[in-house]
Design a protein around this motif. Structure first.
Motif, PDB file in Angstrom:
ATOM      1  N   HIS A  22      33.717  47.880  34.596  1.00 53.66           N
ATOM      2  CA  HIS A  22      35.180  48.506  34.924  1.00 53.66           C
ATOM      3  C   HIS A  22      35.379  49.298  33.615  1.00 53.66           C
ATOM      4  CE1 HIS A  22      35.483  46.254  38.537  1.00 53.66           C
ATOM      5  NE2 HIS A  22      36.656  46.542  38.722  1.00 53.66           N
ATOM      6  N   GLU A  32      35.103  37.714  46.395  1.00 48.80           N
ATOM      7  CA  GLU A  32      35.264  38.249  44.954  1.00 48.80           C
ATOM      8  C   GLU A  32      35.580  36.929  43.982  1.00 48.80           C
ATOM      9  OE1 GLU A  32      37.494  41.657  44.568  1.00 48.80           O
ATOM     10  OE2 GLU A  32      39.007  40.709  42.952  1.00 48.80           O
ATOM     11  N   HIS A  83      42.405  52.427  40.519  1.00 51.74           N
ATOM     12  CA  HIS A  83      43.586  52.627  41.211  1.00 51.74           C
ATOM     13  C   HIS A  83      44.399  53.530  40.177  1.00 51.74           C
ATOM     14  CE1 HIS A  83      41.683  49.059  43.281  1.00 51.74           C
ATOM     15  NE2 HIS A  83      42.609  48.354  42.509  1.00 51.74           N
ATOM     16  N   ASP A  91      37.131  50.212  47.033  1.00 46.61           N
ATOM     17  CA  ASP A  91      37.804  49.260  46.650  1.00 46.61           C
ATOM     18  C   ASP A  91      39.352  49.872  46.874  1.00 46.61           C
ATOM     19  OD1 ASP A  91      38.559  47.013  43.918  1.00 46.61           O
ATOM     20  OD2 ASP A  91      38.743  46.746  45.941  1.00 46.61           O
ATOM     21  N   GLU A 141      42.778  46.141  33.960  1.00 44.47           N
ATOM     22  CA  GLU A 141      42.729  47.853  34.629  1.00 44.47           C
ATOM     23  C   GLU A 141      43.932  47.825  35.595  1.00 44.47           C
ATOM     24  OE1 GLU A 141      41.194  45.020  35.415  1.00 44.47           O
ATOM     25  OE2 GLU A 141      41.394  44.478  37.506  1.00 44.47           O
ATOM     26  N   TRP A 142      44.666  46.748  35.716  1.00 48.47           N
ATOM     27  CA  TRP A 142      45.944  46.779  36.539  1.00 48.47           C
ATOM     28  C   TRP A 142      47.379  47.126  35.502  1.00 48.47           C
ATOM     29  CZ3 TRP A 142      47.993  45.633  41.570  1.00 48.47           C
ATOM     30  CH2 TRP A 142      47.227  45.607  42.606  1.00 48.47           C
TER      31      TRP A 142
HETATM   32  O1  FHN Z   1      42.323  45.585  42.230  1.00 47.72           O
HETATM   33  C1  FHN Z   1      41.031  45.436  42.190  1.00 47.72           C
HETATM   34  C2  FHN Z   1      40.663  44.906  40.687  1.00 47.72           C
HETATM   35  O2  FHN Z   1      41.197  45.773  39.784  1.00 47.72           O
HETATM   36  C3  FHN Z   1      38.944  45.113  40.536  1.00 47.72           C
HETATM   37  O3  FHN Z   1      38.623  46.394  40.681  1.00 47.72           O
HETATM   38  C4  FHN Z   1      38.515  43.991  41.677  1.00 47.72           C
HETATM   39  C5  FHN Z   1      36.907  44.186  41.610  1.00 47.72           C
HETATM   40  O4  FHN Z   1      36.368  43.900  42.845  1.00 47.72           O
HETATM   41  N1  FHN Z   1      38.966  44.828  42.687  1.00 47.72           N
HETATM   42  C6  FHN Z   1      40.494  44.672  43.152  1.00 47.72           C
HETATM   43  C7  FHN Z   1      41.182  43.383  43.382  1.00 47.72           C
HETATM   44  O5  FHN Z   1      40.277  42.534  44.660  1.00 47.72           O
END
Ligand code: FHN
Length: 405
Positions: free
Chosen positions: A25, A223, A85, A175, A36-37
């Motif tokens: 990531h 996850e 995202h 995703d 990342e959020w």
């Molecule tokens: O919102 C995403 C998160 O940032 C990350 O990429 C994970 C990785 O599997 N997938 C989402 C959360 O389930």
């Protein structure tokens, strides 16, 4: 299905052999160092966040270094965030100006990643987020119908670019398929996922697609936990090394999992005929932090000795009691001893087979094999201290496929 379209079994064969991949990531969010959020959680306005692209010029980015580390870790594939995202593309897109090619870096990082992995002999995965926080229509389709439509069009166009412009791709890791106010079957309808994935398979007949575009496709994706799918269904656990929400770089991340934990998660996945996709979140300059590098290299050292018990693993019909887990492959069973017994004598319940030999992979030592009542096998003559600090693997050569009693 035309004659040359590979079957599911043909497409997933390499994946079962691989068992271990590296998730990456990396993007604009890495600059801020708060995961990342950050754009969404800190309510950073779209225009303000977009200005980060003027600062994103990671001179030290070296895809060959990533590939080399993945190989040293014993991984067989990688999955890289081509777009998360936040909407920022690390590839050249004709349908967006918010890309690393059209901003400060002026580089197609996805192209460099693909080239490096091909050179290293690693399989290539693309992570792609369907959602894009920059579109108001993502949050409220009724209030912004045109924006919602444009969001879906962007996804179809960019997935087509990714499936067309970079040669053979092995995994499409969707995703961000969830949509506020839309559930169940409607999700796939909103993204037009069946149409999208039919296009993907037309362009990339060998590809594996995960279950995150609203339809099951090829792979389940638990996850942060290891949960096996039913036999015959491909699955892969993805997991961070640090805190749960730290997929992207977090500057001060206090909770790094230990090497022991990470190896035992890998073994647990392999025991269920699943894969382990372990994540790194490179720093803004593209280098990977030492805490993650050290752990990956330690896993690689363990796999260099014990890899035959992981790569191509099959479910084993008998367990190892409290001492650990078992994997199998052909006529071999592998006892993964996480909790080495005090006297170095290991009881394995339920082996029906005749055991031809029992060998500690880390040392080559042969165990003495005895049998007892209730279909118990005793492995004796082993050292009192565990030969491996994380997981001592004992290879049992059997008189046929493993059978339980
Ligand atoms: O919102 C995403 C998160 O940032 C990350 O990429 C994970 C990785 O599997 N997938 C989402 C959360 O389930």
């Amino acid at each position: 299905m035309s004659a040359q379209t590979p079957t599911y079994e043909e497409r997933i064969k390499w994946f079962h052999e691989a068992r271990f991949g590296i998730f990456v990531h990396w993007g604009l969010y890495s600059i801020l160092g708060r995961g990342e959020w950050v754009m969404h959680l800190e309510r950073i306005p779209v225009d303000e966040y977009a200005r980060l692209a003027r600062r994103f010029n990671p001179k030290k980015f070296d895809a060959d270094a990533w590939a080399s580390l993945a190989k040293e870790a014993g991984a067989k594939y990688m999955v890289f965030t081509t777009r998360h995202h936040d909407g920022f593309c690390l590839f050249d897109s004709k349908v967006s100006d918010f890309t690393s090619v059209k901003s400060a870096a002026k580089r197609d990082f996805v192209a460099e990643y693909v080239q490096a992995l091909r050179k290293a002999g690693l399989k290539i995965g693309f992570y792609y987020s369907l959602l894009d926080w920059r579109f108001p229509g993502y949050f409220d389709q009724k209030a912004h119908p045109e924006s919602a439509k444009a969001l879906v069009e962007q996804a179809h166009a960019q997935v087509k670019e990714l499936m067309t412009n970079y040669g053979k791709i092995d995994i499409l890791w969707y995703d961000g398929g969830w949509v506020p106010g839309i559930q169940g079957e409607e999700v796939a309808d909103f993204w037009r996922s069946r149409e999208l994935n039919a296009m993907v398979r037309e362009l990339q007949p060998h590809i594996l697609i995960n279950n995150r575009s609203g339809v099951p496709e090829d792979l389940d994706t638990p996850e942060q936990h290891v949960t096996a799918s039913a036999p015959g269904r491909g699955w892969e656990t993805c997991m961070t090394i640090g805190d749960q929400w730290g997929w992207g770089y977090i500057h001060n991340n206090p909770n790094f999992k230990t090497v022991c934990q990470l190896i035992q998660y890998l073994v647990t996945a392999a025991a269920g005929e699943g894969n382990y996709l372990l994540n790194v979140g490179p720093k803004p300059d593209g280098t990977i932090r030492k805490e993650e590098v050290e752990r990956l290299k330690a896993i690689g050292r363990w796999l260099s000795v014990n890899g035959e018990s992981i790569y191509g693993s099959e479910r084993c019909p008998f367990g190892a009691g409290i001492v650990g887990l078992t994997t199998a492959k052909g006529n071999n069973a592998y006892i993964h001893v996480f909790r080495w017994p005090k006297q170095g004598e290991i009881t394995i319940p339920g082996i029906k087979n005749k055991i031809e030999s029992a060998t500690v992979l880390a040392t080559g030592q042969q165990a003495r094999i005895e049998t007892g009542s209730n279909c118990r096998t005793f492995l004796k003559g082993l050292p009192k201290r565990p030969p491996d600090p994380y997981d001592t693997v004992i290879k049992l050569v059997l008189d046929g496929k493993p059978e339980a009693c």
